[in-house]
Scaffold this motif. Structure first.
Motif, PDB file in Angstrom:
ATOM      1  N   VAL A 267       0.878  -1.166   0.000  1.00 18.79           N
ATOM      2  CA  VAL A 267       0.000   0.000   0.000  1.00 18.79           C
ATOM      3  C   VAL A 267       0.921   1.223   0.000  1.00 18.79           C
ATOM      4  N   TYR A 268       0.693   2.148  -0.931  1.00 23.62           N
ATOM      5  CA  TYR A 268       1.584   3.301  -1.061  1.00 23.62           C
ATOM      6  C   TYR A 268       1.049   4.577  -0.427  1.00 23.62           C
ATOM      7  N   GLU A 269      -0.100   4.491   0.246  1.00 19.91           N
ATOM      8  CA  GLU A 269      -0.596   5.651   0.976  1.00 19.91           C
ATOM      9  C   GLU A 269       0.422   6.000   2.061  1.00 19.91           C
ATOM     10  N   GLY A 270       0.853   7.240   2.091  1.00 21.26           N
ATOM     11  CA  GLY A 270       1.850   7.667   3.065  1.00 21.26           C
ATOM     12  C   GLY A 270       3.287   7.418   2.619  1.00 21.26           C
ATOM     13  N   VAL A 271       3.457   6.694   1.520  1.00 22.74           N
ATOM     14  CA  VAL A 271       4.793   6.432   0.976  1.00 22.74           C
ATOM     15  C   VAL A 271       5.029   7.322  -0.241  1.00 22.74           C
ATOM     16  N   LEU A 272       4.043   7.330  -1.138  1.00 27.01           N
ATOM     17  CA  LEU A 272       4.098   8.161  -2.335  1.00 27.01           C
ATOM     18  C   LEU A 272       2.988   9.200  -2.271  1.00 27.01           C
ATOM     19  N   THR A 273       3.236  10.356  -2.822  1.00 25.18           N
ATOM     20  CA  THR A 273       2.186  11.367  -2.931  1.00 25.18           C
ATOM     21  C   THR A 273       1.235  10.976  -4.061  1.00 25.18           C
ATOM     22  N   ASP A 274       0.078  11.597  -4.084  1.00 22.01           N
ATOM     23  CA  ASP A 274      -0.860  11.366  -5.186  1.00 22.01           C
ATOM     24  C   ASP A 274      -0.188  11.693  -6.520  1.00 22.01           C
ATOM     25  N   ASP A 275       0.540  12.795  -6.568  1.00 23.16           N
ATOM     26  CA  ASP A 275       1.218  13.191  -7.806  1.00 23.16           C
ATOM     27  C   ASP A 275       2.247  12.150  -8.236  1.00 23.16           C
ATOM     28  N   GLU A 276       2.948  11.546  -7.295  1.00 27.07           N
ATOM     29  CA  GLU A 276       3.925  10.506  -7.647  1.00 27.07           C
ATOM     30  C   GLU A 276       3.234   9.252  -8.184  1.00 27.07           C
ATOM     31  N   ILE A 277       2.120   8.883  -7.577  1.00 31.46           N
ATOM     32  CA  ILE A 277       1.371   7.722  -8.066  1.00 31.46           C
ATOM     33  C   ILE A 277       0.876   7.985  -9.480  1.00 31.46           C
ATOM     34  N   ILE A 278       0.316   9.148  -9.701  1.00 28.39           N
ATOM     35  CA  ILE A 278      -0.172   9.509 -11.037  1.00 28.39           C
ATOM     36  C   ILE A 278       0.989   9.546 -12.027  1.00 28.39           C
ATOM     37  N   ALA A 279       2.145  10.029 -11.593  1.00 34.35           N
ATOM     38  CA  ALA A 279       3.317  10.060 -12.474  1.00 34.35           C
ATOM     39  C   ALA A 279       3.746   8.649 -12.868  1.00 34.35           C
ATOM     40  N   VAL A 280       3.761   7.729 -11.920  1.00 36.75           N
ATOM     41  CA  VAL A 280       4.125   6.339 -12.227  1.00 36.75           C
ATOM     42  C   VAL A 280       3.139   5.742 -13.230  1.00 36.75           C
ATOM     43  N   LEU A 281       1.858   5.929 -12.991  1.00 37.00           N
ATOM     44  CA  LEU A 281       0.851   5.395 -13.903  1.00 37.00           C
ATOM     45  C   LEU A 281       0.951   6.047 -15.279  1.00 37.00           C
ATOM     46  N   SER A 282       1.282   7.336 -15.304  1.00 35.25           N
ATOM     47  CA  SER A 282       1.478   8.040 -16.575  1.00 35.25           C
ATOM     48  C   SER A 282       2.698   7.491 -17.310  1.00 35.25           C
ATOM     49  N   TYR A 283       3.770   7.236 -16.567  1.00 35.81           N
ATOM     50  CA  TYR A 283       4.964   6.631 -17.166  1.00 35.81           C
ATOM     51  C   TYR A 283       4.632   5.275 -17.777  1.00 35.81           C
ATOM     52  N   ILE A 284       3.930   4.446 -17.017  1.00 39.28           N
ATOM     53  CA  ILE A 284       3.566   3.119 -17.516  1.00 39.28           C
ATOM     54  C   ILE A 284       2.769   3.254 -18.813  1.00 39.28           C
ATOM     55  N   LYS A 285       1.754   4.109 -18.804  1.00 44.88           N
ATOM     56  CA  LYS A 285       0.930   4.291 -20.005  1.00 44.88           C
ATOM     57  C   LYS A 285       1.755   4.822 -21.167  1.00 44.88           C
ATOM     58  N   SER A 286       2.745   5.644 -20.880  1.00 45.47           N
ATOM     59  CA  SER A 286       3.564   6.224 -21.956  1.00 45.47           C
ATOM     60  C   SER A 286       4.356   5.167 -22.717  1.00 45.47           C
ATOM     61  N   THR A 287       4.536   3.991 -22.128  1.00 41.71           N
ATOM     62  CA  THR A 287       5.327   2.940 -22.767  1.00 41.71           C
ATOM     63  C   THR A 287       4.492   2.032 -23.668  1.00 41.71           C
ATOM     64  N   TRP A 288       3.185   2.128 -23.576  1.00 43.71           N
ATOM     65  CA  TRP A 288       2.316   1.250 -24.345  1.00 43.71           C
ATOM     66  C   TRP A 288       2.298   1.655 -25.819  1.00 43.71           C
ATOM     67  N   PRO A 289       2.132   0.679 -26.707  1.00 41.18           N
ATOM     68  CA  PRO A 289       1.971   1.005 -28.129  1.00 41.18           C
ATOM     69  C   PRO A 289       0.720   1.873 -28.338  1.00 41.18           C
TER      70      PRO A 289
ATOM     71  N   GLU B 124      -1.871   1.647 -30.188  1.00 40.21           N
ATOM     72  CA  GLU B 124      -3.142   0.926 -30.206  1.00 40.21           C
ATOM     73  C   GLU B 124      -3.640   0.648 -28.783  1.00 40.21           C
ATOM     74  N   VAL B 125      -2.741   0.237 -27.904  1.00 37.25           N
ATOM     75  CA  VAL B 125      -3.116  -0.059 -26.519  1.00 37.25           C
ATOM     76  C   VAL B 125      -3.478   1.235 -25.788  1.00 37.25           C
ATOM     77  N   ARG B 126      -2.706   2.287 -26.022  1.00 36.71           N
ATOM     78  CA  ARG B 126      -3.030   3.589 -25.401  1.00 36.71           C
ATOM     79  C   ARG B 126      -4.406   4.067 -25.849  1.00 36.71           C
ATOM     80  N   SER B 127      -4.721   3.899 -27.124  1.00 32.45           N
ATOM     81  CA  SER B 127      -6.033   4.308 -27.636  1.00 32.45           C
ATOM     82  C   SER B 127      -7.146   3.503 -26.979  1.00 32.45           C
ATOM     83  N   ARG B 128      -6.926   2.218 -26.824  1.00 28.43           N
ATOM     84  CA  ARG B 128      -7.940   1.377 -26.168  1.00 28.43           C
ATOM     85  C   ARG B 128      -8.106   1.792 -24.710  1.00 28.43           C
ATOM     86  N   HIS B 129      -7.006   2.130 -24.040  1.00 32.70           N
ATOM     87  CA  HIS B 129      -7.095   2.601 -22.665  1.00 32.70           C
ATOM     88  C   HIS B 129      -7.832   3.937 -22.605  1.00 32.70           C
TER      89      HIS B 129
END
Length: 153
Positions: free
Chosen positions: A118-140, A142-147
């Motif tokens: 659980v990352y509550e208290g470990v990462l800020t909301d902005d850091e969590i969103i940044a990680v998820l944004s990074y992950i999405k940025s790596t998708w092809p 077609e996958v990004r469009s489907r997401h």
């Protein structure tokens, strides 16, 4: 007096514009907005991912072997976050809540055992969103469009 009111009004308007432009990182708003095309957000996400996530989910987002079958401890291994995994099947809000509060909270089962911290208290909301944004940025594309379609539902 009127000059002070005018300056205060302009300052408030500028603050409002700044919140709209840069405030989409807050998850306490109605919806989480991932920013896979925002260079600074993705760069922060890559740093946080390397420090907090890569040890389980893989340096290249490949996940752990046999991630769909429980291990000896009865828990599922870390899934991949690349296009071969199921991360992109979930909207940003779900991914954010899973990361911040854990799988048990997400599914309403506080006794659910998972190796995912659980990352509550470990990462800020902005850091969590940044990680998820990074992950999405790596998708092809077609996958990004489907997401993106999933996000619009």
């Amino acid at each position: 007096m009127n000059r002070l009111v005018l300056i205060g009004g302009i300052g408030a308007a500028l603050m409002g514009v700044a919140v709209l432009a840069f405030g989409s990182g807050s998850a306490e708003a109605d919806r989480v907005t991932l920013r896979p095309d925002h260079t600074e957000t993705v760069a922060l996400g890559a740093e946080v991912y390397a420090a907090q996530c890569a040890s389980c989910h893989g340096v290249n987002l490949e996940g752990q072997p046999d991630w769909r079958s429980p291990g000896e401890d009865g828990r599922l291994p870390a899934p991949p976050h690349d296009a071969s995994g199921h991360t992109w099947h979930h909207d940003g809000d779900t991914l954010f809540r899973l990361t911040k509060f854990g799988t048990g909270a997400l599914i309403g089962d506080p006794d659910y055992e998972s190796n995912m911290p659980v990352y509550e208290g470990v990462l800020t909301d902005d850091e969590i969103i940044a990680v998820l944004s990074y992950i999405k940025s790596t998708w092809p594309d077609e996958v990004r469009s489907r997401h993106d379609e999933i996000e619009e539902q």
